[in-house]
Enzyme design. Structure first.
Site, PDB file in Angstrom:
ATOM      1  N   HIS A 261      42.768  53.556  29.260  1.00 59.07           N
ATOM      2  CA  HIS A 261      41.545  53.780  30.056  1.00 59.07           C
ATOM      3  C   HIS A 261      40.735  54.936  29.478  1.00 59.07           C
ATOM      4  O   HIS A 261      39.515  54.857  29.367  1.00 59.07           O
ATOM      5  CB  HIS A 261      41.904  54.124  31.512  1.00 59.07           C
ATOM      6  CG  HIS A 261      42.572  53.019  32.273  1.00 59.07           C
ATOM      7  ND1 HIS A 261      43.743  53.205  32.977  1.00 59.07           N
ATOM      8  CD2 HIS A 261      42.235  51.727  32.456  1.00 59.07           C
ATOM      9  CE1 HIS A 261      44.088  52.065  33.561  1.00 59.07           C
ATOM     10  NE2 HIS A 261      43.186  51.154  33.267  1.00 59.07           N
TER      11      HIS A 261
ATOM     12  N   LYS B  10      45.908  44.398  45.384  1.00 57.98           N
ATOM     13  CA  LYS B  10      47.260  44.863  45.066  1.00 57.98           C
ATOM     14  C   LYS B  10      47.511  46.125  45.900  1.00 57.98           C
ATOM     15  O   LYS B  10      46.573  46.839  46.235  1.00 57.98           O
ATOM     16  CB  LYS B  10      47.369  45.257  43.586  1.00 57.98           C
ATOM     17  CG  LYS B  10      46.831  44.238  42.620  1.00 57.98           C
ATOM     18  CD  LYS B  10      46.589  44.863  41.247  1.00 57.98           C
ATOM     19  CE  LYS B  10      45.473  44.173  40.482  1.00 57.98           C
ATOM     20  NZ  LYS B  10      44.994  44.932  39.331  1.00 57.98           N
TER      21      LYS B  10
ATOM     22  N   ARG C  14      42.081  43.971  26.195  1.00 55.33           N
ATOM     23  CA  ARG C  14      43.213  44.226  25.306  1.00 55.33           C
ATOM     24  C   ARG C  14      43.578  43.016  24.462  1.00 55.33           C
ATOM     25  O   ARG C  14      43.974  43.140  23.322  1.00 55.33           O
ATOM     26  CB  ARG C  14      44.445  44.631  26.127  1.00 55.33           C
ATOM     27  CG  ARG C  14      44.354  46.021  26.691  1.00 55.33           C
ATOM     28  CD  ARG C  14      45.383  46.239  27.744  1.00 55.33           C
ATOM     29  NE  ARG C  14      45.166  45.299  28.838  1.00 55.33           N
ATOM     30  CZ  ARG C  14      45.694  45.413  30.049  1.00 55.33           C
ATOM     31  NH1 ARG C  14      46.512  46.399  30.316  1.00 55.33           N
ATOM     32  NH2 ARG C  14      45.425  44.529  30.984  1.00 55.33           N
TER      33      ARG C  14
ATOM     34  N   SER D 274      48.687  50.067  33.457  1.00 61.83           N
ATOM     35  CA  SER D 274      49.192  50.923  34.536  1.00 61.83           C
ATOM     36  C   SER D 274      50.580  50.460  34.976  1.00 61.83           C
ATOM     37  O   SER D 274      51.444  51.279  35.283  1.00 61.83           O
ATOM     38  CB  SER D 274      48.232  50.876  35.735  1.00 61.83           C
ATOM     39  OG  SER D 274      46.968  51.361  35.357  1.00 61.83           O
TER      40      SER D 274
HETATM   41  O1  PNS Z   1      41.741  47.571  37.036  1.00 66.08           O
HETATM   42  P1  PNS Z   1      41.470  46.212  37.616  1.00 66.08           P
HETATM   43  O2  PNS Z   1      42.410  45.961  38.778  1.00 66.08           O
HETATM   44  O3  PNS Z   1      41.499  45.130  36.600  1.00 66.08           O
HETATM   45  O4  PNS Z   1      39.974  46.275  38.198  1.00 66.08           O
HETATM   46  C1  PNS Z   1      39.441  45.191  38.900  1.00 66.08           C
HETATM   47  C2  PNS Z   1      38.083  45.549  39.550  1.00 66.08           C
HETATM   48  C3  PNS Z   1      38.188  46.796  40.393  1.00 66.08           C
HETATM   49  C4  PNS Z   1      37.063  45.753  38.456  1.00 66.08           C
HETATM   50  C5  PNS Z   1      37.673  44.317  40.413  1.00 66.08           C
HETATM   51  O5  PNS Z   1      38.760  43.947  41.208  1.00 66.08           O
HETATM   52  C6  PNS Z   1      36.463  44.582  41.307  1.00 66.08           C
HETATM   53  O6  PNS Z   1      35.364  44.793  40.837  1.00 66.08           O
HETATM   54  N1  PNS Z   1      36.688  44.556  42.646  1.00 66.08           N
HETATM   55  C7  PNS Z   1      35.672  44.786  43.625  1.00 66.08           C
HETATM   56  C8  PNS Z   1      35.405  43.532  44.435  1.00 66.08           C
HETATM   57  C9  PNS Z   1      34.366  42.669  43.776  1.00 66.08           C
HETATM   58  O7  PNS Z   1      33.258  43.087  43.484  1.00 66.08           O
HETATM   59  N2  PNS Z   1      34.708  41.391  43.528  1.00 66.08           N
HETATM   60  C10 PNS Z   1      33.781  40.452  42.934  1.00 66.08           C
HETATM   61  C11 PNS Z   1      33.846  40.475  41.433  1.00 66.08           C
HETATM   62  S1  PNS Z   1      35.233  39.542  40.888  1.00 66.08           S
END
Ligand code: PNS
Length: 161
Positions: free
Chosen positions: A19, A43, A92, A130
């Site tokens: 990150h 999660k 990745r 993570s």
């Molecule tokens: O680190 P991650 O878990 O891959 O991040 C995921 C994240 C936070 C980018 C994604 O879950 C997110 O944007 N969640 C907010 C809800 C949202 O906007 N959902 C619609 C887009 S899929």
């Protein structure tokens, strides 16, 4: 030319050197990087949103154009709130791409001004996540090189007290 504000969203439970590498590279391309920590993840996170923000703040303390915030709800609503239209995500491997592409298209469908910029991960961090960090710490492995040096004691204290 540099971009104005970009947003780097994620769960960051906890943040890793992978990150940090993406943050550092985004900080070179943009005037300002907002690291956006998701509060209401599907999660169950190990660290609370406040703890994840605090860990990130400690990790990015040396950057003067990086800000760490938390958000809940839709990412596009947070983007509107902060007045940004560019989302940065690290990729990745091809396996990351399918889900990231789906999220990018969803965000664009919800808010057509949005662009998602994929940054390929540093080859040294392709394996890192993570979840891997939590697994290693839980069983007493060394976090050296996996997370920023100054976060190691905090993460170990939680996972392997
Ligand atoms: O680190 P991650 O878990 O891959 O991040 C995921 C994240 C936070 C980018 C994604 O879950 C997110 O944007 N969640 C907010 C809800 C949202 O906007 N959902 C619609 C887009 S899929």
């Amino acid at each position: 030319m540099t971009m104005q504000t970009v947003v780097y969203p994620g769960s960051f439970d906890p943040c890793t050197n992978g990150h940090l590498d993406i943050i550092a590279r985004a900080a070179k391309m943009a005037d300002k990087v907002i690291v956006a920590v998701l509060i209401n993840s599907s999660k169950t996170p190990l660290f609370t949103a406040e703890e994840r923000v605090a860990l990130l703040q400690k990790a990015v303390a040396d950057f003067d154009n990086v800000e760490v915030r938390s958000f809940s709800g839709l990412l596009v609503d947070f983007m509107k709130e902060v007045g940004a239209t560019v989302i940065v995500k690290g990729i990745r491997a091809v396996s990351d791409f399918e889900y990231e592409f789906q999220m990018a298209l969803t965000n664009n469908a919800l808010y057509p001004d949005i662009e998602t910029l994929f940054i390929p991960s540093n080859k040294d961090y392709m394996f890192l996540s993570s979840s891997i960090v939590k697994e290693v710490a839980k069983y007493g492995g060394s976090l050296q090189g996996l997370v920023p040096e100054k976060l190691i004691p905090v993460i170990n204290k939680r996972l392997n007290p």
